[in-house]
Design an enzyme around this catalytic site. Structure first.
Site, mmCIF file in Angstrom:
data_model
loop_
_atom_site.group_PDB
_atom_site.id
_atom_site.type_symbol
_atom_site.label_atom_id
_atom_site.label_comp_id
_atom_site.label_asym_id
_atom_site.label_seq_id
_atom_site.Cartn_x
_atom_site.Cartn_y
_atom_site.Cartn_z
ATOM 1 N N ASP A 1 0.971 -1.150 -0.043
ATOM 2 C CA ASP A 1 0.122 -0.068 0.002
ATOM 3 C C ASP A 1 0.886 1.267 -0.082
ATOM 4 O O ASP A 1 2.028 1.182 0.362
ATOM 5 C CB ASP A 1 -0.974 0.034 1.172
ATOM 6 C CG ASP A 1 -2.087 -1.122 1.135
ATOM 7 O OD1 ASP A 1 -2.370 -1.479 0.070
ATOM 8 O OD2 ASP A 1 -2.576 -1.331 2.382
ATOM 9 N N PHE A 2 0.256 2.336 -0.428
ATOM 10 C CA PHE A 2 0.878 3.764 -0.446
ATOM 11 C C PHE A 2 1.562 3.986 0.900
ATOM 12 O O PHE A 2 2.517 4.527 0.811
ATOM 13 C CB PHE A 2 -0.173 4.657 -0.773
ATOM 14 C CG PHE A 2 0.299 6.113 -0.743
ATOM 15 C CD1 PHE A 2 1.134 6.993 -1.661
ATOM 16 C CD2 PHE A 2 -0.095 6.902 0.461
ATOM 17 C CE1 PHE A 2 1.693 8.089 -1.245
ATOM 18 C CE2 PHE A 2 0.247 8.317 0.616
ATOM 19 C CZ PHE A 2 1.069 8.751 -0.393
#
Length: 311
Positions: free
Chosen positions: A67-68
């Protein structure tokens, strides 16, 4: 605690086939948006321009996703053959991943399996999120499991938190974040799943600590360290240790190796059994064919004998 920039790329492992980097928090792996200047893909192109493959859209083949807001070990294949080998390991679920996290509150049960099916959230304004089966707007939920092991209890910025090791047994989008929230212990700094309320920490406290890909002939095993220590973030104050990261990861790997050994033995037994059954089938078929040939010859002999008698 510095934000990501183009030259901030920490390489954990580098061979002819793979690079494993320690992805920075709050940076995308890749992006089609022209304004996304800082991505892992851009960092790789900047550091290793000679390794970029023009036949791929991004120049590099990312073997999995983070994820970011998640930091840690991220594996990149440097050629098509290596990507295929890694893909088979991920597809067969033989890859071992372990994450470190700080989660809100004090987790009572120190070892547990989180077993909640997760689906896409179709509610207005939440389509970028996932949700637990049975909640409003949850579409197409699929089974997924996470092993949670408590490491330490302490405080983060004065609030009670628990440091845990999370091992995803499946690979659903946002699985760890949704599972922790489902038991009432959201990940510290998870802005998205706190509906924007948990915005004080400088980052989300989720880190891909361990990556083991059982490649042949040489497995890939990489550790991305532990960012959740007071020397890195003084707001985290451990108060009671239950078990160390090193011992917990060692036990996890030993258990996984034992499981893999048993699976390999079972596969070998099945293969031998199938081979024996195939040989038995062929022998039976050959016996039947020989019996049929014997009957044919007998009939032929009788026919010839009857012809001889007629003379």
């Amino acid at each position: 605690m510095k934000p990501a920039h183009l030259e901030m790329l920490q390489v954990l492992y580098h061979s002819d086939d793979f690079i494993v980097v320690d992805k920075h928090w709050d940076i995308r792996i890749d992006s089609k948006m022209f304004y996304e200047k800082h991505t892992v893909q851009a960092q790789l192109r900047h550091r290793f321009p000679q390794l970029a493959d023009p036949s791929t859209y991004y120049g590099f083949r990312f073997c999995h996703q983070l994820d970011f807001s998640t930091s840690g070990a991220l594996c990149v294949a440097l050629n098509k053959a290596a990507a295929g080998r890694a893909f088979r390991c991920f597809k067969d679920r033989t890859v071992t991943k372990a994450y470190l996290a700080l989660i809100r509150g004090s987790v009572e049960k120190q070892k547990q399996t989180l077993d909640f099916s997760i689906g896409k959230n179709s509610s207005e304004g939440k389509t970028h999120m996932m949700c637990i089966e049975g909640t409003e707007g949850c579409e197409n939920p699929k089974p997924c499991q996470t092993e949670l092991t408590v490491l330490e209890y302490g405080l983060y910025d004065g609030d009670p938190v628990t440091k845990v090791l999370l091992q995803p047994l499946t690979g659903r989008t946002h699985q760890l974040r949704v599972h922790c929230g489902a038991i009432g212990h959201a990940i510290v700094g998870d802005f998205t799943y706190s509906s924007g309320a948990d915005d004080a920490p400088y980052r989300m406290m989720l880190h891909a600590h361990l990556l083991h890909i059982p490649l042949e002939p040489q497995p890939l095993l990489v550790s991305a360290g532990d960012p959740f220590i007071p020397t890195v973030d003084p707001k985290w104050i451990p108060q009671r240790s239950v078990r160390t990261v090193t011992a917990t990861v060692k036990a996890l790997l030993e258990r996984r190796l034992e499981e893999d050994r048993k699976m390999k033995e079972e596969a070998e037994v099945r293969a031998r059994r199938e081979k024996e059954e195939e040989m038995e089938r062929k022998n039976k078929q050959r016996t039947e064919e020989e019996s049929e040939e014997h009957r044919r010859l007998c009939h032929q002999w009788l026919s010839d004998w009857m012809v001889t008698l007629s003379f």
